[in-house]
Write a protein that holds these residues in place. Structure first.
Motif, PDB file in Angstrom:
ATOM      1  N   ALA A   1     -12.993  28.567   6.252  1.00 61.40           N
ATOM      2  CA  ALA A   1     -12.330  27.650   5.320  1.00 61.40           C
ATOM      3  C   ALA A   1     -13.266  27.253   4.188  1.00 61.40           C
ATOM      4  O   ALA A   1     -14.424  26.905   4.419  1.00 61.40           O
ATOM      5  N   ASP A   2     -12.743  27.283   2.969  1.00 64.62           N
ATOM      6  CA  ASP A   2     -13.489  26.859   1.787  1.00 64.62           C
ATOM      7  C   ASP A   2     -13.270  25.367   1.555  1.00 64.62           C
ATOM      8  O   ASP A   2     -12.313  24.771   2.059  1.00 64.62           O
ATOM      9  N   ALA A   3     -14.123  24.765   0.749  1.00 66.89           N
ATOM     10  CA  ALA A   3     -14.046  23.334   0.462  1.00 66.89           C
ATOM     11  C   ALA A   3     -12.731  22.936  -0.206  1.00 66.89           C
ATOM     12  O   ALA A   3     -12.267  21.810  -0.042  1.00 66.89           O
ATOM     13  N   ASP A   4     -12.083  23.868  -0.921  1.00 70.23           N
ATOM     14  CA  ASP A   4     -10.820  23.555  -1.598  1.00 70.23           C
ATOM     15  C   ASP A   4      -9.610  23.582  -0.667  1.00 70.23           C
ATOM     16  O   ASP A   4      -8.478  23.381  -1.088  1.00 70.23           O
ATOM     17  N   GLY A   5      -9.826  23.857   0.637  1.00 70.31           N
ATOM     18  CA  GLY A   5      -8.726  23.882   1.599  1.00 70.31           C
ATOM     19  C   GLY A   5      -8.161  25.262   1.857  1.00 70.31           C
ATOM     20  O   GLY A   5      -7.366  25.449   2.767  1.00 70.31           O
ATOM     21  N   SER A   6      -8.557  26.245   1.056  1.00 73.04           N
ATOM     22  CA  SER A   6      -8.080  27.607   1.314  1.00 73.04           C
ATOM     23  C   SER A   6      -8.845  28.179   2.511  1.00 73.04           C
ATOM     24  O   SER A   6      -9.959  27.753   2.814  1.00 73.04           O
ATOM     25  N   ALA A   7      -8.223  29.122   3.192  1.00 72.87           N
ATOM     26  CA  ALA A   7      -8.847  29.674   4.397  1.00 72.87           C
ATOM     27  C   ALA A   7      -8.300  31.058   4.692  1.00 72.87           C
ATOM     28  O   ALA A   7      -7.234  31.444   4.205  1.00 72.87           O
ATOM     29  N   SER A   8      -9.048  31.772   5.515  1.00 70.34           N
ATOM     30  CA  SER A   8      -8.639  33.067   6.039  1.00 70.34           C
ATOM     31  C   SER A   8      -8.830  33.000   7.552  1.00 70.34           C
ATOM     32  O   SER A   8      -9.811  32.416   8.029  1.00 70.34           O
ATOM     33  N   PHE A   9      -7.895  33.593   8.320  1.00 74.51           N
ATOM     34  CA  PHE A   9      -7.999  33.503   9.770  1.00 74.51           C
ATOM     35  C   PHE A   9      -7.485  34.759  10.457  1.00 74.51           C
ATOM     36  O   PHE A   9      -6.704  35.528   9.889  1.00 74.51           O
ATOM     37  N   VAL A  10      -7.948  34.939  11.690  1.00 77.05           N
ATOM     38  CA  VAL A  10      -7.476  35.999  12.577  1.00 77.05           C
ATOM     39  C   VAL A  10      -7.247  35.364  13.948  1.00 77.05           C
ATOM     40  O   VAL A  10      -7.843  34.333  14.271  1.00 77.05           O
TER      41      VAL A  10
END
Length: 134
Positions: free
Chosen positions: A55-64
């Protein structure tokens, strides 16, 4: 030719337990997320999933993640695994998944398929699965 069937369902999240395991001074925060949820619609039953998320500080994220679904697909009962990958952007969670080959049990033995999900962050998801049997 394989006949594919399309089902849609809704997910209700019952437990959401994030745990940060690395929080560097710079760069994305790494977390494990344990989720327990239920499906209603063309998929009925309960799911337990573990996600790994960046997760980035701006709230965006990538997940598996990997999820075991126990219940029924179009009235056929058993369990199966879904392998997920997705993103969080602008408070929207979306992604794709596929049935892990060989993971089906009971009447879902031989289940194959792929689909996806979309939800407003913090709300239940709308999901779909295009499936067939080997």
């Amino acid at each position: 030719m394989t006949t594919t069937t399309h089902v849609e369902a809704a997910i209700t999240v019952h437990k959401y337990e994030p745990a940060v395991y690395e929080e560097p001074a710079e760069g994305p925060v790494l977390s494990r997320i344990h989720l327990e949820e239920s499906f209603s619609g063309g998929i009925e039953g309960d799911g337990i999933v573990e996600f790994l998320q960046a997760a980035d500080a701006d709230g965006s994220a990538s997940f598996v993640g990997i999820e075991r679904v126990t219940g029924a697909v179009d009235g056929k009962s058993g369990s199966f695994l879904l392998q997920d990958n997705g993103t969080v952007a602008d408070n929207i969670v979306s992604g794709e998944w596929f049935v892990v080959p060989g993971s089906g049990t009971g009447e879902l033995t031989g289940l194959r398929g792929s689909g996806g999900f979309r939800a407003d962050l913090g709300a239940g998801a709308q999901v779909w699965l295009d499936y067939w049997f080997d």
